[in-house]
Design an enzyme around this catalytic site. Structure first.
Site, PDB file in Angstrom:
ATOM      1  N   ASP A  24       0.646  -1.105  -0.028  1.00 19.71           N
ATOM      2  CA  ASP A  24       0.021  -0.111   0.081  1.00 19.71           C
ATOM      3  C   ASP A  24       0.951   1.249  -0.017  1.00 19.71           C
ATOM      4  O   ASP A  24       1.945   1.397   0.754  1.00 19.71           O
ATOM      5  CB  ASP A  24      -0.875   0.025   1.146  1.00 19.71           C
ATOM      6  CG  ASP A  24      -2.164   1.014   1.055  1.00 19.71           C
ATOM      7  OD1 ASP A  24      -2.195   1.622   0.115  1.00 19.71           O
ATOM      8  OD2 ASP A  24      -2.775   1.030   2.046  1.00 19.71           O
ATOM      9  N   GLY A  25       0.347   2.547  -0.634  1.00 19.58           N
ATOM     10  CA  GLY A  25       1.052   3.436  -0.581  1.00 19.58           C
ATOM     11  C   GLY A  25       1.572   4.095  -1.698  1.00 19.58           C
ATOM     12  O   GLY A  25       2.334   5.114  -1.859  1.00 19.58           O
ATOM     13  N   HIS A  41       2.740   3.540  -9.005  1.00 16.62           N
ATOM     14  CA  HIS A  41       2.601   2.092  -9.386  1.00 16.62           C
ATOM     15  C   HIS A  41       3.725   1.455 -10.071  1.00 16.62           C
ATOM     16  O   HIS A  41       4.414   0.140  -9.766  1.00 16.62           O
ATOM     17  CB  HIS A  41       1.412   1.927 -10.247  1.00 16.62           C
ATOM     18  CG  HIS A  41       0.250   2.133  -9.436  1.00 16.62           C
ATOM     19  ND1 HIS A  41      -0.024   1.533  -7.996  1.00 16.62           N
ATOM     20  CD2 HIS A  41      -1.102   2.901  -9.791  1.00 16.62           C
ATOM     21  CE1 HIS A  41      -1.198   2.119  -7.614  1.00 16.62           C
ATOM     22  NE2 HIS A  41      -1.681   2.805  -8.858  1.00 16.62           N
ATOM     23  N   THR A  70     -10.482  -7.466  -5.552  1.00 18.95           N
ATOM     24  CA  THR A  70     -11.749  -7.602  -6.352  1.00 18.95           C
ATOM     25  C   THR A  70     -12.390  -6.153  -6.028  1.00 18.95           C
ATOM     26  O   THR A  70     -13.098  -5.690  -7.044  1.00 18.95           O
ATOM     27  CB  THR A  70     -12.868  -8.496  -5.599  1.00 18.95           C
ATOM     28  OG1 THR A  70     -12.711  -8.506  -4.364  1.00 18.95           O
ATOM     29  CG2 THR A  70     -12.314 -10.086  -5.939  1.00 18.95           C
ATOM     30  N   GLU A  71     -12.068  -5.280  -5.140  1.00 17.57           N
ATOM     31  CA  GLU A  71     -12.641  -4.079  -5.027  1.00 17.57           C
ATOM     32  C   GLU A  71     -11.778  -3.133  -5.737  1.00 17.57           C
ATOM     33  O   GLU A  71     -12.496  -1.755  -6.051  1.00 17.57           O
ATOM     34  CB  GLU A  71     -12.346  -3.682  -3.572  1.00 17.57           C
ATOM     35  CG  GLU A  71     -13.523  -4.292  -2.549  1.00 17.57           C
ATOM     36  CD  GLU A  71     -13.236  -5.848  -2.371  1.00 17.57           C
ATOM     37  OE1 GLU A  71     -11.993  -6.174  -2.262  1.00 17.57           O
ATOM     38  OE2 GLU A  71     -14.125  -6.383  -2.138  1.00 17.57           O
ATOM     39  N   ARG A  75     -11.522   1.496  -9.140  1.00 17.53           N
ATOM     40  CA  ARG A  75     -10.734   2.537  -9.569  1.00 17.53           C
ATOM     41  C   ARG A  75     -10.854   3.042 -10.854  1.00 17.53           C
ATOM     42  O   ARG A  75     -11.509   2.382 -11.868  1.00 17.53           O
ATOM     43  CB  ARG A  75      -9.282   2.278  -9.375  1.00 17.53           C
ATOM     44  CG  ARG A  75      -8.802   1.923  -7.850  1.00 17.53           C
ATOM     45  CD  ARG A  75      -7.445   1.672  -7.664  1.00 17.53           C
ATOM     46  NE  ARG A  75      -7.216   1.249  -6.130  1.00 17.53           N
ATOM     47  CZ  ARG A  75      -6.027   1.838  -5.461  1.00 17.53           C
ATOM     48  NH1 ARG A  75      -4.970   2.158  -6.065  1.00 17.53           N
ATOM     49  NH2 ARG A  75      -6.120   1.612  -4.305  1.00 17.53           N
ATOM     50  N   LEU A 135      11.492 -20.523  -4.012  1.00 20.75           N
ATOM     51  CA  LEU A 135      10.421 -19.762  -3.373  1.00 20.75           C
ATOM     52  C   LEU A 135       8.889 -19.903  -4.506  1.00 20.75           C
ATOM     53  O   LEU A 135       9.027 -20.046  -5.460  1.00 20.75           O
ATOM     54  CB  LEU A 135      10.875 -18.277  -3.895  1.00 20.75           C
ATOM     55  CG  LEU A 135       9.570 -17.203  -3.247  1.00 20.75           C
ATOM     56  CD1 LEU A 135       9.494 -17.314  -1.997  1.00 20.75           C
ATOM     57  CD2 LEU A 135      10.044 -15.936  -4.074  1.00 20.75           C
ATOM     58  N   ARG A 192       1.807  -4.955   6.045  1.00 23.43           N
ATOM     59  CA  ARG A 192       1.027  -3.857   5.090  1.00 23.43           C
ATOM     60  C   ARG A 192       1.768  -2.461   5.435  1.00 23.43           C
ATOM     61  O   ARG A 192       2.152  -2.031   6.561  1.00 23.43           O
ATOM     62  CB  ARG A 192      -0.386  -3.849   5.697  1.00 23.43           C
ATOM     63  CG  ARG A 192      -1.243  -2.504   4.905  1.00 23.43           C
ATOM     64  CD  ARG A 192      -2.563  -2.506   5.182  1.00 23.43           C
ATOM     65  NE  ARG A 192      -3.084  -1.656   4.346  1.00 23.43           N
ATOM     66  CZ  ARG A 192      -4.515  -1.699   3.844  1.00 23.43           C
ATOM     67  NH1 ARG A 192      -5.281  -2.850   4.255  1.00 23.43           N
ATOM     68  NH2 ARG A 192      -4.989  -1.078   2.932  1.00 23.43           N
ATOM     69  N   GLU A 211       1.062 -13.204  12.482  1.00 22.97           N
ATOM     70  CA  GLU A 211       1.451 -12.066  13.090  1.00 22.97           C
ATOM     71  C   GLU A 211       1.130 -10.886  11.884  1.00 22.97           C
ATOM     72  O   GLU A 211       1.751 -10.942  10.903  1.00 22.97           O
ATOM     73  CB  GLU A 211       3.001 -12.241  13.506  1.00 22.97           C
ATOM     74  CG  GLU A 211       3.153 -13.333  14.614  1.00 22.97           C
ATOM     75  CD  GLU A 211       2.540 -12.793  15.867  1.00 22.97           C
ATOM     76  OE1 GLU A 211       2.298 -11.637  16.099  1.00 22.97           O
ATOM     77  OE2 GLU A 211       2.322 -13.710  16.826  1.00 22.97           O
TER      78      GLU A 211
HETATM   79  C1  FPP Z   1      -1.872   0.348  -3.428  1.00 25.74           C
HETATM   80  O1  FPP Z   1      -1.461   1.750  -3.496  1.00 25.74           O
HETATM   81  C2  FPP Z   1      -1.268  -0.597  -4.363  1.00 25.74           C
HETATM   82  C3  FPP Z   1      -2.052  -1.250  -5.390  1.00 25.74           C
HETATM   83  C4  FPP Z   1      -3.623  -1.172  -5.378  1.00 25.74           C
HETATM   84  C5  FPP Z   1      -1.422  -2.019  -6.411  1.00 25.74           C
HETATM   85  C6  FPP Z   1      -0.213  -2.813  -6.066  1.00 25.74           C
HETATM   86  C7  FPP Z   1       0.428  -3.077  -7.630  1.00 25.74           C
HETATM   87  C8  FPP Z   1       1.810  -3.109  -7.830  1.00 25.74           C
HETATM   88  C9  FPP Z   1       2.730  -2.669  -6.484  1.00 25.74           C
HETATM   89  C10 FPP Z   1       2.441  -3.053  -9.107  1.00 25.74           C
HETATM   90  C11 FPP Z   1       2.206  -4.062  -9.873  1.00 25.74           C
HETATM   91  C12 FPP Z   1       2.350  -5.560  -9.252  1.00 25.74           C
HETATM   92  C13 FPP Z   1       3.263  -6.594  -9.763  1.00 25.74           C
HETATM   93  C14 FPP Z   1       2.999  -7.766  -9.033  1.00 25.74           C
HETATM   94  C15 FPP Z   1       4.270  -6.404 -10.764  1.00 25.74           C
HETATM   95  P1  FPP Z   1      -2.510   2.841  -3.608  1.00 25.74           P
HETATM   96  O2  FPP Z   1      -2.548   2.984  -4.969  1.00 25.74           O
HETATM   97  O3  FPP Z   1      -3.526   2.378  -3.045  1.00 25.74           O
HETATM   98  O4  FPP Z   1      -1.857   3.813  -2.836  1.00 25.74           O
HETATM   99  P2  FPP Z   1      -2.370   4.899  -2.029  1.00 25.74           P
HETATM  100  O5  FPP Z   1      -3.190   4.542  -0.889  1.00 25.74           O
HETATM  101  O6  FPP Z   1      -1.343   5.893  -1.512  1.00 25.74           O
HETATM  102  O7  FPP Z   1      -3.466   5.659  -3.043  1.00 25.74           O
END
Ligand code: FPP
Length: 245
Positions: A24-25, A41, A70-71, A75, A135, A192, A211
């Site tokens: 996240d983030g 991203h 799924t949510e 976006r 892995l 997280r 954990e």
């Molecule tokens: C959450 O950050 C992140 C996601 C919903 C997407 C995760 C995807 C990637 C890390 C890139 C592609 C994945 C792979 C496996 C190559 P956010 O957009 O919700 O961040 P925010 O809360 O700061 O807006």
């Protein structure tokens, strides 16, 4: 021996067998730098590469990352399509390298409503890496924990209705065979990033005794050192799994 520098703090025997990450983030990381969310991203995809490599070095058996829930379809369409595109590029770029590193890639989630290109790429990736014994790298894509449990319940109910199994024989171990993570250990450590403290419908069954580790670090900044900090914190926790000390 795993190539890690935490063995003084964390005995190898208390390394987690299964690490799950809510990445996240990305958006806030980009916003802080005055960049578009897409840049966050992209940097997030680079962080995935780093953490996969770190897990290989540490000899962590299973890593699961939450790439698209799924949510997340809620976006804007452009962001959804960028995330799918990033995944495709990642697979194109990395799959051969991962295969040489003995990584087995699996996808958890509902495949039916994914774009055709993505479906084809994930099927190819799974076939290409299925014999690997290092892995296990799970990518949760169009994944929801409640949906996964419902899917398993329907499979079991159908088997009971068809007389293939008896109601009395259904226990946790049996049910776990009807989840996407069939055959894998349950999650030991869930990380997280970005300061949020929720599990957001991720691996609900598999995290029963996990954990939980929350860090303020935004996902694109999460690196091997941050992973080691999480693993060290995990190693210092007392896991009673419902029993006594
Ligand atoms: C959450 O950050 C992140 C996601 C919903 C997407 C995760 C995807 C990637 C890390 C890139 C592609 C994945 C792979 C496996 C190559 P956010 O957009 O919700 O961040 P925010 O809360 O700061 O807006």
């Amino acid at each position: 021996m795993p190539n890690n520098n935490i063995d003084k703090q964390v005995p190898i025997s208390s390394l987690p067998r299964h690490i799950a990450i809510i990445m996240d983030g990305n958006g806030r990381w980009a916003q802080r730098r005055g960049l578009p969310r897409s840049a966050g991203h992209k940097a997030g995809a680079d962080a995935v590469e780093r953490i996969v490599r770190a897990c290989v070095e540490l000899e962590i058996p299973v890593l699961t990352v939450y790439a698209f829930s799924t949510e997340n379809w809620k976006r804007p369409a452009a962001e959804v399509s960028l995330l799918m595109q990033l995944l495709l590029e990642y697979l194109q770029r990395k799959v051969k390298i991962m295969a040489t590193e003995n990584i087995k890639i699996c996808f958890l989630g509902e495949r039916d409503n994914l774009p055709e290109k993505v479906k084809t790429a994930i099927e190819r990736t799974e076939v290409y890496t299925q014999e690997n014994t290092g892995l296990i790298f799970n990518i949760a894509l169009n994944y929801g924990g409640q949906q996964e449990i419902l899917h398993g319940v329907k499979e079991v109910a159908a088997a009971v209705a068809a007389g293939e199994c008896a109601l009395a024989g259904i226990n946790q171990a049996f049910f776990a065979q009807h989840l996407y993570t069939k055959g894998l250990p349950e999650v030991d450590l869930m990380i997280r990033t970005s300061g949020e403290q929720r599990i957001s419908n991720f691996l609900l069954w598999q995290m029963a005794y996990a954990e939980l580790y929350f860090t303020e670090t935004y996902w694109p900044d999460f690196d091997k050192e941050a992973l080691l900090a999480a693993i060290t914190a995990y190693g210092n926790r007392e896991r009673r799994l419902g029993g006594l000390k």
